[in-house]
Design a protein around this motif. Structure first.
Motif, PDB file in Angstrom:
ATOM      1  N   LYS A 162       0.825  -1.199   0.000  1.00 36.78           N
ATOM      2  CA  LYS A 162       0.000   0.000   0.000  1.00 36.78           C
ATOM      3  C   LYS A 162       0.863   1.254   0.000  1.00 36.78           C
ATOM      4  O   LYS A 162       2.004   1.247   0.459  1.00 36.78           O
ATOM      5  CB  LYS A 162      -0.908   0.007   1.230  1.00 36.78           C
ATOM      6  N   PRO A 165      -0.074   2.787   5.197  1.00 40.20           N
ATOM      7  CA  PRO A 165      -0.608   1.643   5.953  1.00 40.20           C
ATOM      8  C   PRO A 165      -2.114   1.673   6.143  1.00 40.20           C
ATOM      9  O   PRO A 165      -2.751   0.616   6.212  1.00 40.20           O
ATOM     10  CB  PRO A 165       0.128   1.744   7.300  1.00 40.20           C
ATOM     11  N   ASN A 166      -2.711   2.880   6.248  1.00 42.04           N
ATOM     12  CA  ASN A 166      -4.153   2.951   6.494  1.00 42.04           C
ATOM     13  C   ASN A 166      -4.982   3.027   5.218  1.00 42.04           C
ATOM     14  O   ASN A 166      -6.183   3.273   5.272  1.00 42.04           O
ATOM     15  CB  ASN A 166      -4.490   4.135   7.402  1.00 42.04           C
ATOM     16  N   ASP A 167      -4.365   2.818   4.056  1.00 47.56           N
ATOM     17  CA  ASP A 167      -5.131   2.751   2.809  1.00 47.56           C
ATOM     18  C   ASP A 167      -5.958   1.469   2.778  1.00 47.56           C
ATOM     19  O   ASP A 167      -5.630   0.473   3.430  1.00 47.56           O
ATOM     20  CB  ASP A 167      -4.199   2.788   1.599  1.00 47.56           C
ATOM     21  N   GLN A 168      -6.999   1.489   1.970  1.00 45.58           N
ATOM     22  CA  GLN A 168      -7.866   0.321   1.833  1.00 45.58           C
ATOM     23  C   GLN A 168      -7.350  -0.654   0.776  1.00 45.58           C
ATOM     24  O   GLN A 168      -7.619  -1.847   0.842  1.00 45.58           O
ATOM     25  CB  GLN A 168      -9.288   0.764   1.458  1.00 45.58           C
ATOM     26  N   ASP A 179      -8.360   5.764  -2.246  1.00 47.13           N
ATOM     27  CA  ASP A 179      -7.359   6.225  -1.277  1.00 47.13           C
ATOM     28  C   ASP A 179      -6.688   7.502  -1.783  1.00 47.13           C
ATOM     29  O   ASP A 179      -6.453   8.438  -1.009  1.00 47.13           O
ATOM     30  CB  ASP A 179      -6.312   5.139  -1.037  1.00 47.13           C
ATOM     31  N   ARG A 182      -8.910  10.400  -1.280  1.00 45.14           N
ATOM     32  CA  ARG A 182      -8.970  10.780   0.135  1.00 45.14           C
ATOM     33  C   ARG A 182      -7.791  11.686   0.494  1.00 45.14           C
ATOM     34  O   ARG A 182      -7.935  12.634   1.269  1.00 45.14           O
ATOM     35  CB  ARG A 182      -8.994   9.514   1.000  1.00 45.14           C
ATOM     36  N   ARG A 183      -6.631  11.408  -0.097  1.00 39.21           N
ATOM     37  CA  ARG A 183      -5.455  12.257   0.148  1.00 39.21           C
ATOM     38  C   ARG A 183      -5.637  13.646  -0.458  1.00 39.21           C
ATOM     39  O   ARG A 183      -5.083  14.634   0.045  1.00 39.21           O
ATOM     40  CB  ARG A 183      -4.193  11.607  -0.427  1.00 39.21           C
TER      41      ARG A 183
END
Length: 215
Positions: A162, A165-168, A179, A182-183
């Motif tokens: 990824k 780390p917190n990406d889907q 993702d 979202r950024r």
């Protein structure tokens, strides 16, 4: 996800203005349209969603190539637009548009339809430009602008893992576009009934999704 998808985000709170600009685009090209209320997107209808954090999202009809529309709406409303499409579940494209002009283009598999080095380079994307235009740190953008390889060999392999780390999704999955958005500060409308309304297009309008659109 699979299949085809086209979606654009316009940096404006004026969702009604986005819908009206889309309507003007079609009518100006002789395509009949019908205003509809919030509904699950369908083959011949588009949906405009309520603005979130300053971005208004439009989910285009299935199999739709929306770049010309994104350019027209951004020019009409004098705003920034992030235009994305997924091609056959294999790749995703991003175009950054301001006031109708394409500023940057990225394709996750730029050699999908061409082996021309100049064309491949043209769709490499410029994370520095995107970061500056959107007002985000380049460190949040550049991890997504990486080339995915279809036919891997010893010297040329796809990225793994990824971007964060917190990406889907992993970076090689076209779903990573969510993702990436979202950024940028864009929220994809997972509640497809949360729109303000949309347009149903006449049957003669049959644009097809394209993997890359020249500037």
């Amino acid at each position: 996800m699979g299949g085809f998808m086209a979606v654009s985000a316009f940096r404006t709170q004026d969702a009604d203005g986005v819908l009206a600009a889309a309507e003007r685009f079609f009518i100006g090209r002789g395509c009949s349209v019908e205003r509809i209320g919030p509904a699950t997107p369908e083959n011949e209808a588009l949906q405009v969603f309520r603005p979130v954090d300053g971005w208004t999202v439009v989910l285009w009809p299935n199999w739709f190539s929306a770049t010309a529309l994104a350019q027209a709406i951004a020019a009409d409303l004098h705003c920034l637009a992030s235009d994305i499409d997924v091609y056959d579940g294999d790749l995703w494209n991003h175009r950054l548009v301001r006031d109708g002009k394409i500023l940057d283009q990225f394709c996750s598999v730029p050699d999908y339809f061409t082996d021309d080095p100049a064309e491949i380079e043209r769709f490499a994307g410029r994370p520095d430009l995107v970061a500056a235009e959107v007002g985000r740190p380049i460190e949040q953008i550049s991890p997504y602008f990486v080339r995915v390889v279809e036919d891997e060999d010893e010297d040329d392999v796809s990225p793994v893992g990824k971007a964060f780390p917190n990406d889907q999704s992993e970076i090689a999955d076209p779903d990573v576009l969510f993702d990436f958005w979202r950024r940028l500060g864009v929220h994809y409308p997972h509640d497809l009934l949360a729109g303000i309304g949309g347009l149903r297009l006449a049957g003669e309008w049959r644009p097809r999704s394209q993997p890359m659109t020249p500037a």
